[in-house]
Write a protein that holds these residues in place. Sequence first.
Motif: not given
Length: 195
Positions: A2, A4, A146, A149, A163
Amino acid sequence: MERWPAVELASTVRHDGDGGVADDLATVAGATRWIREHGEPSAGDLVADERFRLDLVELRQAVRALFARAVSPAPASPADAHRLMPAEEATARLNAAAAREPVAPQLDWPADGTPTANLLTMEDDPYVRLVAALARDAITFLSGPQRDRLRSCTAPRCVRYFVKAHGRQEWCKPSCGNRARAARHYRRQRGEGGD
């Protein structure tokens, strides 16, 4: 993996390879390069000016302060741990940046497709839209699962947040892991202890 954008913005402060800290947003040219590489797709043709660069730096300071709070009680990034703005000020700056672009969710549901949500804006300034989008991403990141993490890389000289992608990940990149293992080996060889 993912993506970010808020984590990418925080990572514009990084180690320079010589034991110092580099700032990708230190110049207008650097800010322009970063927004073209990491901004929203519509940011591809934007050219930063000094005001926009300062807006990005101010947002990054707020994000990094809130990232330090998120990883606590683990240590914050050593790049700015000694000069973090208070969490209340960082939150206020983040919220103010997000509020610069009033948006309304819009539903798009084609007859033969899946519904999607888009944001409708009345803001004409692409720089305001970009800073607000980065702030909204930071808000989504920090208020979501998240956040648990999020880590500060503990490799020697590294100043990034990352992350955690899997349970055993300790560093932001493999090169940081190599540097940490080499430092640990060096300490052992010198009889200084360590793991």
